[in-house]
Enzyme design. Structure first.
Site, PDB file in Angstrom:
ATOM      1  N   TYR A  95       0.783  -1.131  -0.124  1.00  5.35           N
ATOM      2  CA  TYR A  95       0.022   0.024  -0.072  1.00  5.35           C
ATOM      3  C   TYR A  95       0.890   1.158   0.090  1.00  5.35           C
ATOM      4  CZ  TYR A  95       0.904   0.085   5.019  1.00  5.35           C
ATOM      5  OH  TYR A  95       1.613  -0.135   6.151  1.00  5.35           O
ATOM      6  N   CYS A  96       0.426   2.484  -0.467  1.00  9.05           N
ATOM      7  CA  CYS A  96       0.725   3.734  -0.249  1.00  9.05           C
ATOM      8  C   CYS A  96      -0.010   4.429   0.619  1.00  9.05           C
ATOM      9  CB  CYS A  96       1.042   4.438  -1.861  1.00  9.05           C
ATOM     10  SG  CYS A  96      -0.541   4.652  -2.768  1.00  9.05           S
ATOM     11  N   PHE A  97      -0.205   5.936   0.494  1.00  6.95           N
ATOM     12  CA  PHE A  97      -1.021   6.504   1.488  1.00  6.95           C
ATOM     13  C   PHE A  97      -2.321   6.276   1.182  1.00  6.95           C
ATOM     14  CE2 PHE A  97      -3.081  10.337   3.127  1.00  6.95           C
ATOM     15  CZ  PHE A  97      -2.729  10.166   4.339  1.00  6.95           C
ATOM     16  N   TYR A 125      -2.749   3.341   3.081  1.00  6.99           N
ATOM     17  CA  TYR A 125      -2.821   3.403   4.474  1.00  6.99           C
ATOM     18  C   TYR A 125      -3.948   4.111   5.281  1.00  6.99           C
ATOM     19  CZ  TYR A 125      -1.003   5.567   8.855  1.00  6.99           C
ATOM     20  OH  TYR A 125      -1.115   5.884  10.073  1.00  6.99           O
TER      21      TYR A 125
END
Length: 366
Positions: A95-97, A125
Protein backbone atom coordinates in the site's frame (compact mmCIF):
# COMPACT_ATOMS: atom_id res chain seq x y z
CA UNK A 1 -2.72 -6.44 -16.56
CA UNK A 2 -5.22 -7.08 -13.76
CA UNK A 3 -3.90 -5.52 -10.54
CA UNK A 4 -6.13 -6.70 -7.68
CA UNK A 5 -7.10 -4.72 -4.60
CA UNK A 6 -7.91 -5.99 -1.10
CA UNK A 7 -10.48 -4.32 1.13
CA UNK A 8 -10.89 -6.94 3.89
CA UNK A 9 -8.90 -4.92 6.42
CA UNK A 10 -10.05 -7.03 9.35
CA UNK A 11 -8.58 -10.20 7.86
CA UNK A 12 -5.25 -8.49 7.18
CA UNK A 13 -4.80 -7.60 10.84
CA UNK A 14 -6.23 -10.79 12.29
CA UNK A 15 -3.97 -12.95 10.14
CA UNK A 16 -0.82 -10.88 10.76
CA UNK A 17 -0.51 -10.35 7.02
CA UNK A 18 2.90 -8.95 6.02
CA UNK A 19 2.47 -5.34 4.91
CA UNK A 20 4.74 -3.75 2.33
CA UNK A 21 4.57 0.00 2.90
CA UNK A 22 5.83 1.91 -0.15
CA UNK A 23 5.30 5.38 1.34
CA UNK A 24 8.27 7.68 1.88
CA UNK A 25 10.26 7.13 5.10
CA UNK A 26 8.98 10.39 6.60
CA UNK A 27 5.39 9.18 6.22
CA UNK A 28 6.24 5.81 7.74
CA UNK A 29 7.90 7.50 10.74
CA UNK A 30 4.75 9.51 11.44
CA UNK A 31 2.57 6.42 11.69
CA UNK A 32 2.71 2.74 10.73
CA UNK A 33 1.45 -0.74 11.63
CA UNK A 34 3.22 -3.46 13.66
CA UNK A 35 3.48 -5.91 10.74
CA UNK A 36 4.60 -3.32 8.18
CA UNK A 37 7.98 -3.02 6.45
CA UNK A 38 8.89 0.27 4.77
CA UNK A 39 10.41 -0.11 1.29
CA UNK A 40 9.57 3.22 -0.34
CA UNK A 41 8.94 3.94 -3.98
CA UNK A 42 10.22 7.49 -3.40
CA UNK A 43 12.80 8.86 -0.99
CA UNK A 44 11.86 11.82 1.17
CA UNK A 45 13.71 14.21 -1.12
CA UNK A 46 12.18 12.74 -4.28
CA UNK A 47 8.69 13.00 -2.79
CA UNK A 48 9.37 16.61 -1.80
CA UNK A 49 10.57 17.57 -5.29
CA UNK A 50 7.63 15.84 -6.97
CA UNK A 51 5.24 17.60 -4.61
CA UNK A 52 6.67 20.98 -5.59
CA UNK A 53 6.41 20.11 -9.30
CA UNK A 54 2.80 18.99 -8.81
CA UNK A 55 1.90 22.23 -7.03
CA UNK A 56 3.53 24.41 -9.67
CA UNK A 57 2.93 22.48 -12.88
CA UNK A 58 0.24 19.86 -12.28
CA UNK A 59 0.01 16.07 -12.17
CA UNK A 60 1.39 15.26 -15.60
CA UNK A 61 4.58 17.22 -14.94
CA UNK A 62 4.92 15.65 -11.50
CA UNK A 63 4.60 12.14 -12.95
CA UNK A 64 7.22 12.95 -15.58
CA UNK A 65 9.63 14.15 -12.90
CA UNK A 66 9.02 11.02 -10.88
CA UNK A 67 9.94 8.82 -13.83
CA UNK A 68 13.07 10.89 -14.41
CA UNK A 69 14.18 10.67 -10.78
CA UNK A 70 13.81 6.94 -10.31
CA UNK A 71 14.53 5.59 -13.80
CA UNK A 72 17.50 3.28 -14.18
CA UNK A 73 19.52 2.22 -11.13
CA UNK A 74 17.13 3.59 -8.45
CA UNK A 75 14.26 1.62 -9.98
CA UNK A 76 16.35 -1.54 -10.24
CA UNK A 77 17.38 -1.36 -6.57
CA UNK A 78 13.85 -0.72 -5.33
CA UNK A 79 12.33 -3.49 -7.42
CA UNK A 80 15.05 -5.88 -6.23
CA UNK A 81 14.16 -5.08 -2.60
CA UNK A 82 10.45 -5.60 -3.28
CA UNK A 83 11.20 -8.85 -5.10
CA UNK A 84 13.00 -10.19 -2.04
CA UNK A 85 10.12 -9.13 0.22
CA UNK A 86 7.33 -10.67 -1.86
CA UNK A 87 9.23 -13.92 -2.32
CA UNK A 88 9.67 -14.18 1.46
CA UNK A 89 6.09 -13.03 2.14
CA UNK A 90 3.92 -14.43 -0.65
CA UNK A 91 0.62 -13.79 1.20
CA UNK A 92 1.31 -10.14 1.97
CA UNK A 93 -0.08 -6.92 0.52
CA UNK A 94 1.31 -3.52 -0.38
CA UNK A 95 0.00 0.00 0.00
CA UNK A 96 0.85 3.67 -0.32
CA UNK A 97 -0.97 6.49 1.46
CA UNK A 98 -4.31 6.43 -0.41
CA UNK A 99 -3.93 3.30 -2.53
CA UNK A 100 -3.31 5.37 -5.64
CA UNK A 101 -0.51 5.89 -8.10
CA UNK A 102 2.45 4.88 -5.95
CA UNK A 103 1.02 1.52 -4.95
CA UNK A 104 -0.19 0.80 -8.51
CA UNK A 105 3.25 1.56 -9.92
CA UNK A 106 4.94 -0.62 -7.29
CA UNK A 107 2.43 -3.41 -7.93
CA UNK A 108 3.01 -3.25 -11.67
CA UNK A 109 6.81 -3.24 -11.41
CA UNK A 110 6.72 -6.23 -9.05
CA UNK A 111 4.51 -8.13 -11.51
CA UNK A 112 6.77 -7.28 -14.44
CA UNK A 113 9.92 -8.35 -12.60
CA UNK A 114 8.70 -11.43 -10.72
CA UNK A 115 5.46 -12.52 -12.37
CA UNK A 116 3.83 -12.28 -8.94
CA UNK A 117 0.55 -10.36 -8.81
CA UNK A 118 0.91 -8.82 -5.38
CA UNK A 119 -2.37 -7.28 -4.16
CA UNK A 120 -2.58 -3.69 -2.99
CA UNK A 121 -4.78 -2.32 -0.22
CA UNK A 122 -7.81 -0.45 -1.46
CA UNK A 123 -7.64 3.04 0.00
CA UNK A 124 -4.09 2.47 1.22
CA UNK A 125 -2.73 3.42 4.61
CA UNK A 126 -5.45 6.00 5.17
CA UNK A 127 -8.21 3.38 4.84
CA UNK A 128 -6.40 0.98 7.19
CA UNK A 129 -5.87 3.75 9.74
CA UNK A 130 -9.52 4.84 9.63
CA UNK A 131 -10.62 1.23 10.01
CA UNK A 132 -8.51 0.83 13.14
CA UNK A 133 -9.80 4.08 14.64
CA UNK A 134 -13.40 2.93 14.12
CA UNK A 135 -12.62 -0.51 15.57
CA UNK A 136 -10.93 1.06 18.59
CA UNK A 137 -14.14 2.92 19.42
CA UNK A 138 -16.15 -0.27 18.97
CA UNK A 139 -13.75 -2.30 21.11
CA UNK A 140 -14.03 0.19 23.98
CA UNK A 141 -17.79 -0.43 24.00
CA UNK A 142 -17.79 -4.23 23.93
CA UNK A 143 -14.73 -5.44 25.86
CA UNK A 144 -15.21 -6.85 29.37
CA UNK A 145 -12.34 -5.42 31.46
CA UNK A 146 -11.27 -5.82 35.06
CA UNK A 147 -8.76 -3.24 36.23
CA UNK A 148 -5.66 -4.05 38.27
CA UNK A 149 -4.69 -1.27 40.66
CA UNK A 150 -2.26 -0.77 43.50
CA UNK A 151 0.40 1.52 44.86
CA UNK A 152 3.48 2.49 42.89
CA UNK A 153 5.99 -0.35 43.01
CA UNK A 154 3.41 -2.99 43.92
CA UNK A 155 4.38 -5.09 40.90
CA UNK A 156 1.25 -4.83 38.78
CA UNK A 157 3.21 -5.60 35.61
CA UNK A 158 4.62 -8.71 37.29
CA UNK A 159 1.04 -9.89 37.93
CA UNK A 160 0.02 -9.19 34.33
CA UNK A 161 2.88 -11.40 33.15
CA UNK A 162 1.33 -14.33 35.06
CA UNK A 163 -2.03 -14.04 33.28
CA UNK A 164 -3.55 -14.61 29.88
CA UNK A 165 -5.91 -12.12 28.21
CA UNK A 166 -4.22 -8.94 29.35
CA UNK A 167 -3.87 -5.56 27.71
CA UNK A 168 -0.43 -4.22 28.62
CA UNK A 169 -0.90 -0.51 28.03
CA UNK A 170 2.53 0.37 29.40
CA UNK A 171 4.13 -2.16 27.08
CA UNK A 172 2.30 -0.77 24.06
CA UNK A 173 3.16 2.82 25.05
CA UNK A 174 6.72 1.73 25.92
CA UNK A 175 6.69 3.62 29.20
CA UNK A 176 6.53 2.48 32.83
CA UNK A 177 3.81 4.98 33.66
CA UNK A 178 5.47 7.24 36.22
CA UNK A 179 7.84 10.21 36.29
CA UNK A 180 10.65 7.64 36.12
CA UNK A 181 8.93 5.61 33.41
CA UNK A 182 10.74 6.38 30.19
CA UNK A 183 12.91 3.73 28.57
CA UNK A 184 16.32 4.03 26.94
CA UNK A 185 14.59 4.12 23.54
CA UNK A 186 11.78 6.44 22.52
CA UNK A 187 8.06 5.83 22.87
CA UNK A 188 6.11 4.99 19.69
CA UNK A 189 4.29 7.84 18.02
CA UNK A 190 0.75 8.47 19.18
CA UNK A 191 -0.49 7.05 15.87
CA UNK A 192 1.62 3.88 16.25
CA UNK A 193 0.37 3.47 19.83
CA UNK A 194 -3.27 3.75 18.74
CA UNK A 195 -2.74 1.37 15.82
CA UNK A 196 -1.13 -1.30 18.01
CA UNK A 197 -3.79 -0.85 20.69
CA UNK A 198 -6.63 -1.21 18.20
CA UNK A 199 -5.08 -4.30 16.59
CA UNK A 200 -4.61 -6.03 19.95
CA UNK A 201 -8.23 -5.33 20.94
CA UNK A 202 -9.43 -6.49 17.53
CA UNK A 203 -7.60 -9.80 17.94
CA UNK A 204 -8.90 -10.13 21.50
CA UNK A 205 -12.48 -9.76 20.29
CA UNK A 206 -11.88 -12.25 17.50
CA UNK A 207 -10.71 -14.76 20.13
CA UNK A 208 -14.12 -14.61 21.84
CA UNK A 209 -13.76 -11.45 23.92
CA UNK A 210 -12.97 -13.06 27.30
CA UNK A 211 -12.52 -10.86 30.35
CA UNK A 212 -9.51 -8.63 29.85
CA UNK A 213 -7.16 -7.55 32.65
CA UNK A 214 -5.88 -3.98 32.27
CA UNK A 215 -3.59 -2.08 34.61
CA UNK A 216 -5.10 1.03 36.17
CA UNK A 217 -3.71 4.00 34.25
CA UNK A 218 -4.22 7.74 34.04
CA UNK A 219 -5.20 9.55 30.88
CA UNK A 220 -1.59 9.55 29.69
CA UNK A 221 1.26 7.06 29.76
CA UNK A 222 4.37 9.13 29.35
CA UNK A 223 3.66 11.38 26.37
CA UNK A 224 1.06 9.02 24.87
CA UNK A 225 -2.57 9.45 25.78
CA UNK A 226 -5.32 6.87 25.94
CA UNK A 227 -8.31 7.27 23.61
CA UNK A 228 -11.08 8.89 25.61
CA UNK A 229 -13.52 6.04 25.01
CA UNK A 230 -11.09 3.45 26.40
CA UNK A 231 -10.11 5.62 29.35
CA UNK A 232 -13.77 6.14 30.25
CA UNK A 233 -14.34 2.38 30.10
CA UNK A 234 -11.37 1.76 32.40
CA UNK A 235 -12.74 4.30 34.89
CA UNK A 236 -16.11 2.53 34.99
CA UNK A 237 -14.85 -1.07 35.32
CA UNK A 238 -14.40 -3.35 38.38
CA UNK A 239 -11.16 -2.76 40.26
CA UNK A 240 -8.86 -5.31 41.90
CA UNK A 241 -6.25 -3.90 44.28
CA UNK A 242 -2.81 -5.45 44.67
CA UNK A 243 -1.50 -4.94 48.22
CA UNK A 244 2.15 -5.60 49.07
CA UNK A 245 4.57 -4.47 51.78
CA UNK A 246 6.71 -1.38 51.45
CA UNK A 247 9.77 -3.64 51.43
CA UNK A 248 8.50 -5.50 48.38
CA UNK A 249 7.56 -2.26 46.65
CA UNK A 250 11.05 -0.86 47.23
CA UNK A 251 12.60 -4.06 45.88
CA UNK A 252 10.38 -4.00 42.78
CA UNK A 253 11.23 -0.34 42.16
CA UNK A 254 14.98 -0.91 42.52
CA UNK A 255 14.82 -3.78 40.03
CA UNK A 256 12.74 -1.78 37.54
CA UNK A 257 14.20 1.72 37.68
CA UNK A 258 17.78 0.88 38.61
CA UNK A 259 18.78 -2.67 37.59
CA UNK A 260 16.57 -3.12 34.49
CA UNK A 261 16.80 0.50 33.33
CA UNK A 262 20.58 0.54 33.69
CA UNK A 263 20.81 -2.71 31.71
CA UNK A 264 18.79 -1.13 28.90
CA UNK A 265 21.18 1.79 28.58
CA UNK A 266 24.29 -0.36 28.81
CA UNK A 267 22.93 -2.76 26.18
CA UNK A 268 22.49 0.15 23.77
CA UNK A 269 25.77 1.90 24.58
CA UNK A 270 29.06 0.98 26.21
CA UNK A 271 29.12 0.07 29.89
CA UNK A 272 30.49 3.47 30.91
CA UNK A 273 28.41 5.59 28.53
CA UNK A 274 25.31 3.58 29.39
CA UNK A 275 25.85 4.16 33.10
CA UNK A 276 26.30 7.89 32.61
CA UNK A 277 23.18 8.13 30.44
CA UNK A 278 21.16 6.12 32.97
CA UNK A 279 22.40 8.41 35.76
CA UNK A 280 21.27 11.43 33.74
CA UNK A 281 17.89 9.79 33.09
CA UNK A 282 17.14 9.03 36.73
CA UNK A 283 18.39 12.44 37.91
CA UNK A 284 16.28 14.19 35.26
CA UNK A 285 13.28 12.07 36.23
CA UNK A 286 13.49 13.25 39.82
CA UNK A 287 13.85 16.80 38.56
CA UNK A 288 10.55 16.49 36.70
CA UNK A 289 8.68 16.36 40.01
CA UNK A 290 10.84 18.90 41.87
CA UNK A 291 8.03 21.45 42.23
CA UNK A 292 5.57 18.88 43.50
CA UNK A 293 8.10 17.52 45.98
CA UNK A 294 8.97 20.93 47.33
CA UNK A 295 12.46 22.38 47.53
CA UNK A 296 13.58 20.91 50.86
CA UNK A 297 12.25 17.41 50.21
CA UNK A 298 13.65 17.41 46.67
CA UNK A 299 17.09 18.40 47.95
CA UNK A 300 17.07 15.64 50.57
CA UNK A 301 15.99 12.92 48.13
CA UNK A 302 18.33 14.14 45.37
CA UNK A 303 21.31 14.07 47.75
CA UNK A 304 20.48 10.46 48.60
CA UNK A 305 20.07 9.67 44.89
CA UNK A 306 23.43 11.15 43.91
CA UNK A 307 25.14 9.27 46.75
CA UNK A 308 23.48 6.04 45.59
CA UNK A 309 24.57 6.63 41.98
CA UNK A 310 28.17 7.07 43.16
CA UNK A 311 27.96 3.97 45.33
CA UNK A 312 26.45 1.84 42.56
CA UNK A 313 29.21 2.92 40.19
CA UNK A 314 31.88 1.85 42.67
CA UNK A 315 30.32 -1.31 44.09
CA UNK A 316 27.77 -2.55 41.55
CA UNK A 317 25.26 -3.04 44.38
CA UNK A 318 21.87 -1.60 43.37
CA UNK A 319 20.36 -1.94 46.86
CA UNK A 320 22.05 1.33 47.79
CA UNK A 321 19.14 2.99 45.98
CA UNK A 322 16.58 1.61 48.40
CA UNK A 323 16.76 4.60 50.76
CA UNK A 324 15.76 7.38 48.37
CA UNK A 325 13.23 5.16 46.62
CA UNK A 326 11.55 4.36 49.94
CA UNK A 327 11.32 8.09 50.72
CA UNK A 328 9.83 8.79 47.30
CA UNK A 329 7.23 6.02 47.59
CA UNK A 330 6.13 6.90 51.12
CA UNK A 331 6.32 10.68 50.96
CA UNK A 332 5.30 11.37 47.37
CA UNK A 333 3.51 8.51 45.63
CA UNK A 334 1.52 7.12 48.56
CA UNK A 335 -0.27 10.39 49.44
CA UNK A 336 -1.30 10.73 45.78
CA UNK A 337 -2.57 7.16 45.74
CA UNK A 338 -4.51 7.64 49.00
CA UNK A 339 -6.20 10.71 47.54
CA UNK A 340 -7.08 9.08 44.21
CA UNK A 341 -8.30 5.75 45.60
CA UNK A 342 -11.03 7.46 47.65
CA UNK A 343 -12.93 8.09 44.42
CA UNK A 344 -12.58 4.44 43.31
CA UNK A 345 -13.55 2.48 46.43
CA UNK A 346 -17.05 1.73 45.14
CA UNK A 347 -15.51 -0.15 42.21
CA UNK A 348 -13.23 -2.41 44.30
CA UNK A 349 -14.31 -6.06 44.00
CA UNK A 350 -11.23 -7.71 45.52
CA UNK A 351 -7.95 -6.89 47.23
CA UNK A 352 -5.08 -9.04 48.34
CA UNK A 353 -1.40 -9.92 47.96
CA UNK A 354 0.21 -11.02 44.69
CA UNK A 355 -0.71 -14.71 44.98
CA UNK A 356 -4.28 -13.95 46.08
CA UNK A 357 -4.82 -11.44 43.29
CA UNK A 358 -3.44 -13.83 40.65
CA UNK A 359 -5.68 -16.64 41.92
CA UNK A 360 -8.70 -14.33 41.94
CA UNK A 361 -8.14 -13.05 38.42
CA UNK A 362 -7.58 -16.55 37.06
CA UNK A 363 -10.77 -17.73 38.79
CA UNK A 364 -13.04 -14.96 37.48
CA UNK A 365 -11.79 -15.56 33.94
CA UNK A 366 -12.67 -19.29 33.89
Amino acid sequence: MDLPEISDYRRLFLQHSPLLDVRAPVEFAEGAFPDATNMPLLTNEERHLIGIRYKNNGQEAAVALGRELIDGTPRQKRVAAWKSFVEQNPVGVLYCFRGGMRSRISQQWIAEETGIIYPRVKGGYKALRNFLLDELEQSAKVINPVILGGRTGAGKTIVLQQLNDVLDLEGLAWHRGSAFGRHATAQPTQIDFENSLSIQLLRHRAAGNPQLVIEDEGKSIGSRHLPRSLYDRICASPLVLLEVSIEERVGNSVREYVTAALSEYQALYTEKAGFDMWADYITDSLGRIKKRLGGMRYTTINNKLQSAIHSLKNTGDATCHSDWIRDLLVEYYDPMYDYQIKNKLDRVVFHGNKEQVIDYLKAVKT
